[in-house]
Design a protein around this motif. Sequence first.
Motif, PDB file in Angstrom:
ATOM      1  N   ILE A  29       0.832  -1.203   0.000  1.00  0.00           N
ATOM      2  CA  ILE A  29       0.000   0.000   0.000  1.00  0.00           C
ATOM      3  C   ILE A  29       0.868   1.254   0.000  1.00  0.00           C
ATOM      4  O   ILE A  29       0.569   2.224  -0.688  1.00  0.00           O
ATOM      5  N   ARG A  30       1.963   1.230   0.747  1.00  0.00           N
ATOM      6  CA  ARG A  30       2.898   2.365   0.745  1.00  0.00           C
ATOM      7  C   ARG A  30       3.383   2.674  -0.659  1.00  0.00           C
ATOM      8  O   ARG A  30       3.360   3.822  -1.106  1.00  0.00           O
ATOM      9  N   LEU A  33       0.546   4.123  -2.746  1.00  0.00           N
ATOM     10  CA  LEU A  33       0.199   5.493  -2.349  1.00  0.00           C
ATOM     11  C   LEU A  33       1.268   6.507  -2.708  1.00  0.00           C
ATOM     12  O   LEU A  33       0.977   7.521  -3.334  1.00  0.00           O
ATOM     13  N   ARG A  36       3.316   5.646  -6.339  1.00  0.00           N
ATOM     14  CA  ARG A  36       2.379   5.524  -7.459  1.00  0.00           C
ATOM     15  C   ARG A  36       2.573   4.242  -8.262  1.00  0.00           C
ATOM     16  O   ARG A  36       2.359   4.199  -9.461  1.00  0.00           O
ATOM     17  N   THR A  38       1.582   0.734  -9.665  1.00  0.00           N
ATOM     18  CA  THR A  38       0.310   0.087  -9.992  1.00  0.00           C
ATOM     19  C   THR A  38       0.508  -1.297 -10.601  1.00  0.00           C
ATOM     20  O   THR A  38      -0.365  -2.140 -10.512  1.00  0.00           O
ATOM     21  N   LEU A  77      -5.426   1.849  -6.181  1.00  0.00           N
ATOM     22  CA  LEU A  77      -6.054   2.068  -4.878  1.00  0.00           C
ATOM     23  C   LEU A  77      -7.420   2.724  -5.044  1.00  0.00           C
ATOM     24  O   LEU A  77      -7.592   3.633  -5.855  1.00  0.00           O
ATOM     25  N   THR A  78      -8.369   2.269  -4.268  1.00  0.00           N
ATOM     26  CA  THR A  78      -9.693   2.885  -4.210  1.00  0.00           C
ATOM     27  C   THR A  78      -9.655   4.000  -3.164  1.00  0.00           C
ATOM     28  O   THR A  78      -8.627   4.204  -2.494  1.00  0.00           O
ATOM     29  N   THR A  79     -10.760   4.677  -2.990  1.00  0.00           N
ATOM     30  CA  THR A  79     -10.867   5.681  -1.919  1.00  0.00           C
ATOM     31  C   THR A  79     -10.563   5.035  -0.574  1.00  0.00           C
ATOM     32  O   THR A  79      -9.853   5.605   0.263  1.00  0.00           O
ATOM     33  N   GLY A  81      -8.625   2.493  -0.013  1.00  0.00           N
ATOM     34  CA  GLY A  81      -7.189   2.259   0.061  1.00  0.00           C
ATOM     35  C   GLY A  81      -6.403   3.539   0.290  1.00  0.00           C
ATOM     36  O   GLY A  81      -5.474   3.576   1.106  1.00  0.00           O
ATOM     37  N   ARG A  82      -6.784   4.604  -0.414  1.00  0.00           N
ATOM     38  CA  ARG A  82      -6.085   5.887  -0.248  1.00  0.00           C
ATOM     39  C   ARG A  82      -6.280   6.459   1.155  1.00  0.00           C
ATOM     40  O   ARG A  82      -5.440   7.199   1.658  1.00  0.00           O
ATOM     41  N   ALA A  85      -3.523   6.473   3.959  1.00  0.00           N
ATOM     42  CA  ALA A  85      -2.356   7.362   3.931  1.00  0.00           C
ATOM     43  C   ALA A  85      -2.011   7.912   5.306  1.00  0.00           C
ATOM     44  O   ALA A  85      -0.849   7.902   5.716  1.00  0.00           O
TER      45      ALA A  85
END
Length: 158
Positions: A29-30, A33, A36, A38, A77-79, A81-82, A85
């Motif tokens: 996830i880091r 986020l 970037r 993907t 990432l979806t909302t 997932g974001r 942060a």
Amino acid sequence: MLGKAYDTQVCSIARSLELVGERWSLLIIRDALFARVTRFSDFQHNLGIATNVLTSRLDSFVASGIMEREGSADYILTTKGRALAVALIALTEWGNAWASPIEPPILYRHAACGDGAVHAVATCETCGIVPAEEVAVRIGPGMPADYLAGRRGGTRAG
């Protein structure tokens, strides 16, 4: 000791660990986020993670709504997932203070203004920033009544 599932825990921290608490999860996830990343191959290359483990983590993120799959190799990432942060910024700051023998390797900055330092802090909607030792725990509306009925003193927080 907690097992792999936290079904008996009435705690949002435990519920969060169900989704992102496995080894590698927060690093994936880091990278998504803040770097970037993907593409499956880029996650694998950057992290050095085994492809079967990466596949499992990414599949679980898609299943839980943290990421969406785009095409055959991209993970976005979806909302939901974001929204991780702030948790990652807080964990980074804790690591800088308590787990790093050197100066911080990463500093978070506000992209819109170009230089403002970004920090994760506890805030009170009335008073503003508060020290962690001033944060109290209260029973919330999601606490099951049967859990409260079986409680004998003390509070299990989370």
